[in-house]
Scaffold this motif. Structure first.
Motif, PDB file in Angstrom:
ATOM      1  N   VAL A  16     -86.842 -62.356 -25.388  1.00  0.00           N
ATOM      2  CA  VAL A  16     -87.012 -63.556 -25.748  1.00  0.00           C
ATOM      3  C   VAL A  16     -88.091 -64.406 -24.869  1.00  0.00           C
ATOM      4  O   VAL A  16     -88.626 -65.468 -25.279  1.00  0.00           O
ATOM      5  CB  VAL A  16     -85.596 -64.168 -25.688  1.00  0.00           C
ATOM      6  CG1 VAL A  16     -85.709 -65.524 -25.651  1.00  0.00           C
ATOM      7  CG2 VAL A  16     -84.653 -63.536 -26.465  1.00  0.00           C
ATOM      8  N   ILE A  17     -88.161 -64.140 -23.747  1.00  0.00           N
ATOM      9  CA  ILE A  17     -88.940 -64.855 -22.601  1.00  0.00           C
ATOM     10  C   ILE A  17     -90.448 -64.737 -22.924  1.00  0.00           C
ATOM     11  O   ILE A  17     -91.231 -65.580 -23.494  1.00  0.00           O
ATOM     12  CB  ILE A  17     -88.781 -64.459 -21.200  1.00  0.00           C
ATOM     13  CG1 ILE A  17     -87.343 -64.996 -20.872  1.00  0.00           C
ATOM     14  CG2 ILE A  17     -89.765 -64.800 -20.363  1.00  0.00           C
ATOM     15  CD1 ILE A  17     -86.980 -64.628 -19.363  1.00  0.00           C
ATOM     16  N   VAL A  18     -90.802 -63.262 -23.367  1.00  0.00           N
ATOM     17  CA  VAL A  18     -91.958 -62.897 -23.748  1.00  0.00           C
ATOM     18  C   VAL A  18     -92.671 -63.606 -25.174  1.00  0.00           C
ATOM     19  O   VAL A  18     -93.607 -64.123 -25.389  1.00  0.00           O
ATOM     20  CB  VAL A  18     -92.205 -61.421 -23.893  1.00  0.00           C
ATOM     21  CG1 VAL A  18     -93.506 -61.076 -24.506  1.00  0.00           C
ATOM     22  CG2 VAL A  18     -92.276 -60.719 -22.367  1.00  0.00           C
ATOM     23  N   CYS A  71     -80.579 -56.832 -20.748  1.00  0.00           N
ATOM     24  CA  CYS A  71     -81.949 -57.280 -19.773  1.00  0.00           C
ATOM     25  C   CYS A  71     -83.202 -57.299 -20.669  1.00  0.00           C
ATOM     26  O   CYS A  71     -83.964 -58.072 -20.424  1.00  0.00           O
ATOM     27  CB  CYS A  71     -81.989 -56.542 -18.550  1.00  0.00           C
ATOM     28  SG  CYS A  71     -80.792 -56.999 -17.346  1.00  0.00           S
ATOM     29  N   PHE A  72     -83.268 -56.317 -21.359  1.00  0.00           N
ATOM     30  CA  PHE A  72     -84.457 -56.079 -22.191  1.00  0.00           C
ATOM     31  C   PHE A  72     -84.457 -57.203 -23.420  1.00  0.00           C
ATOM     32  O   PHE A  72     -85.536 -57.645 -23.685  1.00  0.00           O
ATOM     33  CB  PHE A  72     -84.155 -54.656 -22.937  1.00  0.00           C
ATOM     34  CG  PHE A  72     -85.441 -54.360 -23.759  1.00  0.00           C
ATOM     35  CD1 PHE A  72     -86.939 -54.199 -23.469  1.00  0.00           C
ATOM     36  CD2 PHE A  72     -85.337 -54.132 -25.111  1.00  0.00           C
ATOM     37  CE1 PHE A  72     -87.883 -53.964 -23.941  1.00  0.00           C
ATOM     38  CE2 PHE A  72     -86.375 -53.805 -25.648  1.00  0.00           C
ATOM     39  CZ  PHE A  72     -87.599 -53.626 -25.380  1.00  0.00           C
ATOM     40  N   SER A  87     -77.148 -56.999 -28.991  1.00  0.00           N
ATOM     41  CA  SER A  87     -76.717 -57.143 -27.951  1.00  0.00           C
ATOM     42  C   SER A  87     -75.335 -57.717 -27.654  1.00  0.00           C
ATOM     43  O   SER A  87     -74.287 -57.431 -26.804  1.00  0.00           O
ATOM     44  CB  SER A  87     -77.466 -57.497 -26.793  1.00  0.00           C
ATOM     45  OG  SER A  87     -77.569 -58.747 -26.774  1.00  0.00           O
ATOM     46  N   ILE A  88     -75.039 -58.844 -28.672  1.00  0.00           N
ATOM     47  CA  ILE A  88     -73.889 -59.569 -28.732  1.00  0.00           C
ATOM     48  C   ILE A  88     -72.821 -58.604 -29.532  1.00  0.00           C
ATOM     49  O   ILE A  88     -71.605 -58.826 -29.059  1.00  0.00           O
ATOM     50  CB  ILE A  88     -74.145 -60.990 -29.372  1.00  0.00           C
ATOM     51  CG1 ILE A  88     -74.921 -61.762 -28.267  1.00  0.00           C
ATOM     52  CG2 ILE A  88     -72.834 -61.702 -29.719  1.00  0.00           C
ATOM     53  CD1 ILE A  88     -75.627 -63.102 -28.929  1.00  0.00           C
ATOM     54  N   PHE A 137     -82.879 -49.027 -27.823  1.00  0.00           N
ATOM     55  CA  PHE A 137     -84.085 -49.477 -27.565  1.00  0.00           C
ATOM     56  C   PHE A 137     -85.052 -48.631 -28.609  1.00  0.00           C
ATOM     57  O   PHE A 137     -86.167 -49.224 -29.047  1.00  0.00           O
ATOM     58  CB  PHE A 137     -84.869 -48.619 -26.259  1.00  0.00           C
ATOM     59  CG  PHE A 137     -84.051 -49.249 -25.217  1.00  0.00           C
ATOM     60  CD1 PHE A 137     -84.412 -50.617 -24.800  1.00  0.00           C
ATOM     61  CD2 PHE A 137     -82.942 -48.613 -24.298  1.00  0.00           C
ATOM     62  CE1 PHE A 137     -83.792 -51.108 -23.469  1.00  0.00           C
ATOM     63  CE2 PHE A 137     -82.558 -49.055 -23.185  1.00  0.00           C
ATOM     64  CZ  PHE A 137     -82.656 -50.431 -22.952  1.00  0.00           C
ATOM     65  N   LEU A 138     -84.648 -47.695 -29.400  1.00  0.00           N
ATOM     66  CA  LEU A 138     -85.414 -46.854 -30.490  1.00  0.00           C
ATOM     67  C   LEU A 138     -85.268 -47.984 -31.659  1.00  0.00           C
ATOM     68  O   LEU A 138     -86.425 -48.102 -32.277  1.00  0.00           O
ATOM     69  CB  LEU A 138     -84.860 -45.695 -30.555  1.00  0.00           C
ATOM     70  CG  LEU A 138     -85.450 -44.807 -31.884  1.00  0.00           C
ATOM     71  CD1 LEU A 138     -86.745 -44.378 -31.423  1.00  0.00           C
ATOM     72  CD2 LEU A 138     -84.462 -43.629 -32.034  1.00  0.00           C
ATOM     73  N   THR A 139     -84.351 -48.529 -31.825  1.00  0.00           N
ATOM     74  CA  THR A 139     -84.183 -49.700 -32.918  1.00  0.00           C
ATOM     75  C   THR A 139     -85.257 -50.582 -32.723  1.00  0.00           C
ATOM     76  O   THR A 139     -85.761 -51.189 -33.698  1.00  0.00           O
ATOM     77  CB  THR A 139     -82.607 -50.004 -33.121  1.00  0.00           C
ATOM     78  OG1 THR A 139     -81.864 -49.063 -33.147  1.00  0.00           O
ATOM     79  CG2 THR A 139     -82.386 -51.116 -34.257  1.00  0.00           C
ATOM     80  N   VAL A 140     -85.376 -51.181 -31.704  1.00  0.00           N
ATOM     81  CA  VAL A 140     -86.303 -52.182 -31.257  1.00  0.00           C
ATOM     82  C   VAL A 140     -87.692 -51.832 -31.377  1.00  0.00           C
ATOM     83  O   VAL A 140     -88.594 -52.610 -32.170  1.00  0.00           O
ATOM     84  CB  VAL A 140     -85.893 -53.069 -30.043  1.00  0.00           C
ATOM     85  CG1 VAL A 140     -86.996 -53.883 -29.814  1.00  0.00           C
ATOM     86  CG2 VAL A 140     -84.689 -53.498 -29.715  1.00  0.00           C
TER      87      VAL A 140
END
Length: 97
Positions: free
Chosen positions: A75-77, A69-70, A55-56, A6-9
């Motif tokens: 992607v949806i947002v 999930c994040f 994630s892959i 999450f820190l990376t994102v």
């Protein structure tokens, strides 16, 4: 990155914002620029694409399920933000004519 993806994102979002301000500073984002149409999809989908790739390809991260999930949420947002910005851009062009 291996301890907390999450820190990376979050850092990728910060880099993207700084890059946007730099491109605005050097006048790469102008109405007459040839790159004008390609920048919005680039800015909307770069970070979600990188998070999906993380994630892959990284299977041994501690928060695998939460990060997956994040990534789907991002992607949806990003699709919704792209649709809204495209609509507002088209609306602005219609009011200019």
């Amino acid at each position: 990155m291996r301890n907390n993806p999450f820190l990376t994102v979050i850092l990728l979002f910060c880099i993207e914002i700084v890059l946007y301000y730099y491109m605005d500073y050097i006048n790469l984002i102008s109405n007459s620029s040839a790159y004008r149409g390609a920048l919005m999809p680039l800015f909307c989908f770069t970070v979600p694409a990188i998070s999906v790739l993380i994630s892959i390809f990284f299977t041994n991260i501690p928060y695998k399920k939460e990060f997956k999930c994040f990534s789907i949420f991002l992607v949806i947002v990003s699709i919704m933000v792209f649709a809204v910005l495209s609509y507002l851009g088209a609306l602005a062009k219609a009011y200019q004519h």
